[in-house]
Write a protein that holds these residues in place. Structure first.
Motif, PDB file in Angstrom:
ATOM      1  N   LYS A  25       0.958  -1.143  -0.076  1.00 46.41           N
ATOM      2  CA  LYS A  25      -0.016  -0.071  -0.060  1.00 46.41           C
ATOM      3  C   LYS A  25       0.970   1.362   0.047  1.00 46.41           C
ATOM      4  CE  LYS A  25      -4.213  -1.877   2.106  1.00 46.41           C
ATOM      5  NZ  LYS A  25      -5.058  -1.516   3.121  1.00 46.41           N
ATOM      6  N   ALA A  26       1.911   1.538   0.829  1.00 41.58           N
ATOM      7  CA  ALA A  26       2.643   2.421   0.716  1.00 41.58           C
ATOM      8  C   ALA A  26       3.574   2.716  -0.404  1.00 41.58           C
ATOM      9  CB  ALA A  26       3.691   2.287   1.981  1.00 41.58           C
ATOM     10  N   PHE A  27       3.891   1.506  -1.235  1.00 45.22           N
ATOM     11  CA  PHE A  27       4.607   1.533  -2.741  1.00 45.22           C
ATOM     12  C   PHE A  27       3.815   2.050  -3.458  1.00 45.22           C
ATOM     13  CE2 PHE A  27       6.666  -1.178  -5.865  1.00 45.22           C
ATOM     14  CZ  PHE A  27       7.726  -0.304  -6.029  1.00 45.22           C
ATOM     15  N   GLU A  28       2.722   1.584  -3.541  1.00 47.51           N
ATOM     16  CA  GLU A  28       1.530   2.055  -4.478  1.00 47.51           C
ATOM     17  C   GLU A  28       1.001   3.573  -4.215  1.00 47.51           C
ATOM     18  OE1 GLU A  28      -0.567  -1.768  -6.548  1.00 47.51           O
ATOM     19  OE2 GLU A  28      -1.599  -1.149  -4.677  1.00 47.51           O
ATOM     20  N   GLY A  29       1.071   3.824  -3.311  1.00 46.63           N
ATOM     21  CA  GLY A  29       0.694   5.221  -2.737  1.00 46.63           C
ATOM     22  C   GLY A  29       1.767   6.369  -2.629  1.00 46.63           C
ATOM     23  N   LEU A  30       2.884   5.849  -3.180  1.00 47.63           N
ATOM     24  CA  LEU A  30       4.193   6.684  -2.971  1.00 47.63           C
ATOM     25  C   LEU A  30       4.022   7.954  -3.837  1.00 47.63           C
ATOM     26  CD1 LEU A  30       6.745   6.323  -1.601  1.00 47.63           C
ATOM     27  CD2 LEU A  30       7.830   5.546  -3.899  1.00 47.63           C
TER      28      LEU A  30
END
Length: 108
Positions: free
Chosen positions: A12-17
């Motif tokens: 989630k953090a990677f995709e929402g970067l």
């Protein structure tokens, strides 16, 4: 926290970067993270953060979408698609497919 839950938080953090959420991803990695790709090999959370900060400085709208994930006995794997455009007058759009091997410590 299970490996599955840790992987989902990382995904989630990677995709929402974005430049504003860079610390969200950085906060999830160990202080002594080892990050390696075809252009970099760094150790430490600060160096990890610098790689992504540089990406935002040189690219417009870079985005990662995880297209598949797997959890093995020793690591998890994320297959992703990165899109964006190089900055500048003649900035070209790009699309890259990649894979990340992610290891988890006792803290997830």
């Amino acid at each position: 926290m299970t490996i599955s839950q840790s992987l989902e938080r990382y995904r989630k953090a990677f995709e929402g970067l974005t430049p504003d959420t860079l610390d969200d991803l950085t906060d999830l990695v160990a202080e002594n993270i080892v990050f390696s790709d075809p252009f970099n090999h760094v150790t430490g959370r600060d160096q990890f953060r610098r790689i992504f900060a540089h990406m935002f400085a040189t690219c417009d709208n870079p985005r990662f979408v995880v297209t598949d994930a797997a959890i093995g006995e020793k690591a998890a794997y994320l297959r992703w698609q990165m899109t964006g455009q190089f900055k500048g007058k003649r900035g070209k759009a790009f699309s890259l497919t990649g894979m990340s091997e992610v290891h988890f410590d006792a803290n997830g």
